[in-house]
Design an enzyme around this catalytic site. Structure first.
Site, mmCIF file in Angstrom:
data_model
loop_
_atom_site.group_PDB
_atom_site.id
_atom_site.type_symbol
_atom_site.label_atom_id
_atom_site.label_comp_id
_atom_site.label_asym_id
_atom_site.label_seq_id
_atom_site.Cartn_x
_atom_site.Cartn_y
_atom_site.Cartn_z
ATOM 1 C CG ASP A 15 -37.941 15.375 -6.480
ATOM 2 O OD1 ASP A 15 -37.461 16.978 -6.154
ATOM 3 O OD2 ASP A 15 -38.488 15.557 -5.076
ATOM 4 C CG HIS B 170 -32.286 21.909 -10.054
ATOM 5 N ND1 HIS B 170 -31.466 22.874 -9.910
ATOM 6 C CD2 HIS B 170 -32.288 21.048 -8.599
ATOM 7 C CE1 HIS B 170 -32.559 23.574 -8.266
ATOM 8 N NE2 HIS B 170 -33.142 22.487 -7.824
HETATM 9 C C1 SDX Z 1 -37.059 20.315 -7.808
HETATM 10 O O1 SDX Z 1 -35.495 24.988 -7.942
HETATM 11 C C2 SDX Z 1 -35.597 23.983 -7.456
HETATM 12 O O2 SDX Z 1 -34.922 24.116 -6.291
HETATM 13 C C3 SDX Z 1 -36.567 22.927 -6.851
HETATM 14 C C4 SDX Z 1 -36.366 21.569 -6.439
HETATM 15 C C5 SDX Z 1 -36.607 22.276 -4.810
HETATM 16 O O3 SDX Z 1 -35.982 21.859 -3.509
HETATM 17 O O4 SDX Z 1 -37.915 23.029 -4.664
HETATM 18 O O5 SDX Z 1 -34.781 21.069 -6.204
HETATM 19 C C6 SDX Z 1 -37.121 20.331 -6.233
HETATM 20 O O6 SDX Z 1 -38.223 20.108 -7.646
HETATM 21 C C7 SDX Z 1 -36.147 19.197 -8.419
HETATM 22 C C8 SDX Z 1 -37.122 19.067 -9.864
HETATM 23 C C9 SDX Z 1 -37.520 18.166 -10.095
HETATM 24 N N1 SDX Z 1 -38.588 17.731 -11.038
HETATM 25 C C10 SDX Z 1 -37.467 16.385 -12.175
HETATM 26 O O7 SDX Z 1 -37.506 15.578 -11.479
HETATM 27 C C11 SDX Z 1 -38.590 16.723 -13.491
HETATM 28 C C12 SDX Z 1 -37.833 16.086 -14.531
HETATM 29 N N2 SDX Z 1 -36.649 17.367 -14.666
HETATM 30 C C13 SDX Z 1 -37.129 18.718 -16.099
HETATM 31 O O8 SDX Z 1 -38.028 18.756 -15.737
HETATM 32 C C14 SDX Z 1 -36.350 19.802 -15.135
HETATM 33 O O9 SDX Z 1 -34.997 19.584 -15.522
HETATM 34 C C15 SDX Z 1 -36.038 20.717 -14.539
HETATM 35 C C16 SDX Z 1 -38.079 20.662 -14.758
HETATM 36 C C17 SDX Z 1 -36.011 20.322 -13.150
HETATM 37 C C18 SDX Z 1 -35.559 22.044 -14.773
HETATM 38 O O10 SDX Z 1 -35.980 22.940 -15.885
HETATM 39 P P1 SDX Z 1 -35.374 24.004 -17.172
HETATM 40 O O11 SDX Z 1 -33.977 24.693 -15.636
HETATM 41 O O12 SDX Z 1 -36.313 24.602 -17.643
HETATM 42 O O13 SDX Z 1 -34.926 22.809 -18.134
HETATM 43 P P2 SDX Z 1 -34.776 23.003 -19.346
HETATM 44 O O14 SDX Z 1 -36.433 22.592 -19.173
HETATM 45 O O15 SDX Z 1 -34.585 24.299 -20.139
HETATM 46 O O16 SDX Z 1 -34.339 21.892 -19.491
HETATM 47 C C19 SDX Z 1 -32.001 21.958 -20.578
HETATM 48 C C20 SDX Z 1 -32.745 20.749 -21.791
HETATM 49 C C21 SDX Z 1 -33.610 20.660 -22.362
HETATM 50 O O17 SDX Z 1 -33.283 20.197 -23.651
HETATM 51 P P3 SDX Z 1 -32.841 21.147 -24.470
HETATM 52 O O18 SDX Z 1 -34.178 22.112 -25.014
HETATM 53 O O19 SDX Z 1 -31.645 22.190 -24.212
HETATM 54 O O20 SDX Z 1 -32.168 20.460 -26.308
HETATM 55 O O21 SDX Z 1 -32.579 19.996 -20.654
HETATM 56 C C22 SDX Z 1 -33.282 18.673 -21.033
HETATM 57 C C23 SDX Z 1 -34.783 20.070 -21.786
HETATM 58 O O22 SDX Z 1 -35.844 18.913 -22.045
HETATM 59 N N3 SDX Z 1 -33.731 18.173 -20.245
HETATM 60 C C24 SDX Z 1 -34.364 16.505 -20.219
HETATM 61 C C25 SDX Z 1 -34.065 17.106 -18.313
HETATM 62 N N4 SDX Z 1 -33.948 18.184 -17.855
HETATM 63 C C26 SDX Z 1 -34.223 18.829 -18.992
HETATM 64 N N5 SDX Z 1 -34.232 15.963 -20.470
HETATM 65 C C27 SDX Z 1 -34.967 14.989 -20.490
HETATM 66 N N6 SDX Z 1 -35.260 15.016 -18.942
HETATM 67 C C28 SDX Z 1 -35.454 15.296 -18.024
HETATM 68 N N7 SDX Z 1 -35.276 15.172 -16.824
#
Ligand code: SDX
Length: 415
Positions: free
Chosen positions: A356, A299
């Site tokens: 989710d 998140h």
């Molecule tokens: C919602 O914003 C809100 O409030 C949203 C929400 C709401 O109520 O409106 O809460 C609802 O959208 C919840 C999120 C649902 N999405 C998912 O579950 C999809 C999977 N999650 C990711 O795509 C991600 O965690 C996000 C999109 C939720 C957040 O993305 P960020 O903040 O841009 O984080 P990031 O992609 O920069 O990740 C930081 C690191 C990265 O690795 P490094 O580059 O540091 O090595 O964490 C890794 C990412 O690759 N990472 C994950 C991951 N999420 C982040 N690696 C594996 N699996 C994951 N799920």
């Protein structure tokens, strides 16, 4: 007032610091370009506040979520979804008289215009219900063109969204549409439109009703997330409320946002089909080249735990037990969570289950098809989108949202 000093090209400027009611602080850069010629750059807006808002407070480190000051845990336990909608949109929980009037208003606007019903004939049965919901919201502005009564338009959105959602489900399974009934509560009416068939009586199960009420409340608002920021962006151009809601639906549909609940179930089903071993999915999620993410994890704001996920994890056990459902995906989800939370990759990146991760398990147990999960998220998020849109539109200082950029393309060249 405290300030922030910046030295640029040898010149020092002071910018005001804004402090929120919960002690959050921001540097007000609204005069930065005027004073320095510089703009800021923050792709993804991870460090940028777009507005000051009194609707919802989140503390990502403490796992706090409050709607108008009320903790989500209290509202989830003690309120109905329409009470929470009233709280978010108008700032206060309604007293008994206001609650009855608000519920009655919504009940009296649940029907779709019969001409809107005809739109469904044009869609293929495979149409994703988010495509239909977004199109229907935009189309509502053609049936209610005059912006003469904003409160009535707000009622129309809250009232007709469940009808549109249920009709899109009936369309997908080739069953006749079930019309809303005025003797049913908001949640029961939706369940009845979803699952009743003309040939037999459908009784709403209290466990399913309560689970739906909980899920809608937990999704009702979440400050400036992707879809809410989109609704604000569109609202800032003075577009009508229906067009703004349609834009929110489009943003929410993305698999990284509201589309994640559908992706979580598909991911769990994939793990189940491959033998149920969560460790393979964990390894894949850690491999940057795989393009695979552990859906329902991580998140932008919550770097400890998502309070909604905590509530939903408990609710999943309770609802499945009440419904006598034994879903192997729940055990796979729990193993996945345990494995991820003991893996340094996830711990270092503070990746925890989000809203989710468990919601889809409950939707499934309620009989909601996977394709409808993101629509369920949208039904819950409606009041939040409306509340944030109304706050923006009621603010006389609102200007059209128009970010700047840093150009990196070709320098001038002549034909
Ligand atoms: C919602 O914003 C809100 O409030 C949203 C929400 C709401 O109520 O409106 O809460 C609802 O959208 C919840 C999120 C649902 N999405 C998912 O579950 C999809 C999977 N999650 C990711 O795509 C991600 O965690 C996000 C999109 C939720 C957040 O993305 P960020 O903040 O841009 O984080 P990031 O992609 O920069 O990740 C930081 C690191 C990265 O690795 P490094 O580059 O540091 O090595 O964490 C890794 C990412 O690759 N990472 C994950 C991951 N999420 C982040 N690696 C594996 N699996 C994951 N799920």
């Amino acid at each position: 007032m405290s300030t922030a000093k910046i030295i640029l090209d040898g010149k020092e400027i002071e910018l005001p610091v804004v402090t929120g009611s919960e002690g959050e602080r921001a540097i007000d850069i609204s005069r930065l370009r005027e004073l320095t010629g510089y703009v800021t750059l923050d792709p993804g807006y991870g460090n940028t506040g777009s507005c000051q808002s009194a609707v919802t407070f989140i503390d990502g480190d403490q796992g706090i979520l409050r709607y108008r000051g009320y903790p989500i845990e209290d509202l989830a336990e003690k309120s109905t979804f329409l009470e929470v909608a009233h709280l978010l949109i108008y700032g206060e929980l309604p007293d008994a008289k206001k609650k009855a009037a608000f519920e009655q208003e919504v009940t009296m606007h649940t029907l779709l215009h019969e001409d809107m019903k005809k739109f469904f004939e044009g869609y293929p049965s495979t149409a994703h219900p988010m495509a239909i919901l977004g199109a229907m919201f935009a189309s509502m502005s053609t049936f209610y063109p005059k912006k003469k009564d904003q409160d009535l338009d707000i009622i129309r959105i809250l009232a007709k969204a469940p009808t549109i959602a249920a009709f899109s489900h009936k369309k997908s399974i080739g069953q006749p549409f079930i019309y809303p009934r005025n003797d049913l509560s908001y949640a029961s009416n939706f369940l009845h439109m979803m699952f009743a068939v003309p040939a037999q009586k459908y009784e709403v199960s209290p466990a399913v009703h309560d689970a739906l009420n909980l899920l809608l409340i937990l999704h009702a608002d979440h400050e400036q997330n992707c879809s809410t920021s989109t609704v604000r962006m569109v609202g800032s151009s003075n577009a009508n409320i229906f067009a703004s809601m349609a834009a929110g639906v489009s943003a929410l549909w993305g698999p990284l946002h509201g589309g994640a609940n559908q992706e979580v179930i598909e991911m769990l089903e994939g793990i189940q089909a491959a033998g149920g071993d969560a460790r393979k999915a964990i390894a894949q999620a850690k491999d940057k080249n795989s393009g695979f993410k552990l859906m329902g994890f991580g998140h932008r704001v919550y770097k400890n735990f998502d309070p909604r996920a905590r509530i939903l994890k408990k609710a999943a056990d309770r609802v499945l037990a009440e419904l006598g459902v034994n879903d192997p995906l729940l055990e796979i989800a729990k193993h996945l969570e345990e494995a991820a939370l003991s893996d340094p990759y996830f711990v270092e990146r503070k990746l925890y289950p989000n809203v989710d991760f468990y919601s889809g398990i409950i939707y499934r147990a309620m009989g909601i098809p996977t394709e409808m999960f993101t629509v369920m998220f949208a039904l819950g998020r409606m009041p939040g989108w409306i509340a944030q849109w109304k706050e923006l539109r009621d603010d006389p200082k609102t200007r059209i949202n128009r970010p700047r950029q840093i150009y990196t393309g070709a320098k001038e060249r002549r034909l």
